[in-house]
Design a protein around this motif. Structure first.
Motif, PDB file in Angstrom:
ATOM      1  N   UNK A  23     -12.493  10.633   5.955  1.00 43.11           N
ATOM      2  CA  UNK A  23     -13.331  10.019   4.990  1.00 43.11           C
ATOM      3  C   UNK A  23     -13.762  11.287   4.012  1.00 43.11           C
ATOM      4  N   UNK A  24     -13.323  10.961   2.736  1.00 39.34           N
ATOM      5  CA  UNK A  24     -13.898  12.082   1.816  1.00 39.34           C
ATOM      6  C   UNK A  24     -15.510  11.823   1.761  1.00 39.34           C
ATOM      7  N   UNK A  25     -16.122  13.153   1.680  1.00 35.49           N
ATOM      8  CA  UNK A  25     -17.596  13.522   1.494  1.00 35.49           C
ATOM      9  C   UNK A  25     -17.978  12.611   0.218  1.00 35.49           C
ATOM     10  N   UNK A  26     -19.360  12.330   0.314  1.00 29.48           N
ATOM     11  CA  UNK A  26     -19.726  11.914  -1.010  1.00 29.48           C
ATOM     12  C   UNK A  26     -19.918  13.218  -2.060  1.00 29.48           C
ATOM     13  N   UNK A  27     -20.083  14.369  -1.744  1.00 28.09           N
ATOM     14  CA  UNK A  27     -20.006  15.624  -2.811  1.00 28.09           C
ATOM     15  C   UNK A  27     -18.626  15.628  -3.559  1.00 28.09           C
ATOM     16  N   UNK A  28     -17.546  15.414  -2.431  1.00 25.42           N
ATOM     17  CA  UNK A  28     -16.266  15.418  -2.953  1.00 25.42           C
ATOM     18  C   UNK A  28     -15.787  14.378  -4.042  1.00 25.42           C
ATOM     19  N   UNK A  79       0.909   6.696  -1.704  1.00 24.86           N
ATOM     20  CA  UNK A  79       0.137   6.356  -0.801  1.00 24.86           C
ATOM     21  C   UNK A  79       0.590   4.870  -0.035  1.00 24.86           C
ATOM     22  N   UNK A  80       1.159   4.009  -0.708  1.00 27.49           N
ATOM     23  CA  UNK A  80       1.828   2.811  -0.157  1.00 27.49           C
ATOM     24  C   UNK A  80       2.943   3.292   0.882  1.00 27.49           C
ATOM     25  N   UNK A  81       3.763   4.043   0.313  1.00 28.85           N
ATOM     26  CA  UNK A  81       4.805   4.682   0.919  1.00 28.85           C
ATOM     27  C   UNK A  81       4.386   5.293   2.491  1.00 28.85           C
ATOM     28  N   UNK A 141     -10.660   6.852  -3.384  1.00 34.57           N
ATOM     29  CA  UNK A 141     -10.643   5.279  -3.400  1.00 34.57           C
ATOM     30  C   UNK A 141      -9.869   4.685  -2.009  1.00 34.57           C
ATOM     31  N   UNK A 142      -8.754   5.220  -2.182  1.00 31.00           N
ATOM     32  CA  UNK A 142      -7.721   4.608  -1.304  1.00 31.00           C
ATOM     33  C   UNK A 142      -8.292   4.884   0.340  1.00 31.00           C
ATOM     34  N   UNK A 143      -8.622   6.544   0.413  1.00 27.81           N
ATOM     35  CA  UNK A 143      -9.065   6.864   1.557  1.00 27.81           C
ATOM     36  C   UNK A 143     -10.222   6.091   2.190  1.00 27.81           C
ATOM     37  N   UNK A 144     -11.273   5.950   1.387  1.00 19.39           N
ATOM     38  CA  UNK A 144     -12.466   5.172   1.934  1.00 19.39           C
ATOM     39  C   UNK A 144     -12.190   3.753   2.328  1.00 19.39           C
ATOM     40  N   UNK A 145     -11.390   3.047   1.289  1.00 21.50           N
ATOM     41  CA  UNK A 145     -10.952   1.441   1.679  1.00 21.50           C
ATOM     42  C   UNK A 145     -10.270   1.756   3.109  1.00 21.50           C
TER      43      UNK A 145
END
Length: 152
Positions: A23-28, A79-81, A141-145
């Motif tokens: 999960x990406x960090x908040x600072x990133x 990302x879908x692929x 956005x996709x990583x977090x979801x």
């Protein structure tokens, strides 16, 4: 009392690291959004302050919107692929084509523009910063979801 050695026998709690989820960090995430806003705002402020005709400003503004949409579309298709979501080759190809087309149209416009080389460089760099940041924001956005949906 020549050499007296003192040992600390207190047990300190060792904090275990959390499992890495990717999960990406908040600072990133904040840096990605900041880069996107800086790129877009600087590009638009440059257009607003320029001495170009209104139709030229419109051309460069539409190129920015076209480029942003196209790179988000490419990132989504990639990302879908990756996640096993069906993506047609036609959509994937068109996404890449319009991304390249937005870059080519910007280069052609700047090449033929009656601007100082420093101004051309400014528009080119703020355009590229905006595109790269849009990809990063979309990926975050996709990583977090994805992680929120699958790591509960």
């Amino acid at each position: 009392m020549e050499h007296q050695v003192t040992y600390n026998t207190e047990k300190k709690e060792v904090k275990k690291p959390e499992a890495f989820t990717g999960k990406p960090t908040a600072p990133f995430i904040a840096a990605s959004w900041t880069a996107l806003l800086i790129g877009m705002v600087s590009y638009c402020v440059g257009l607003w302050q320029s001495e170009m005709l209104l139709n030229e400003r419109g051309y460069y503004f539409v190129i920015l919107l076209f480029g942003l949409f196209s790179v988000i579309s490419v990132q989504k298709a990639v990302r879908d692929k990756q996640e096993g979501v069906a993506v047609t080759d036609m959509y994937y190809g068109i996404s890449w084509f319009v991304t390249i087309a937005s870059l080519v149209l910007l280069v052609i416009g700047l090449w033929n523009a009656d601007l100082w080389p420093s101004e051309k460089g400014f528009y080119g760099m703020s355009f590229l910063l905006s595109l790269f940041a849009a990809i990063a924001v979309q990926k975050n956005t996709r990583d977090v979801k994805f992680i929120d949906d699958n790591w509960k």
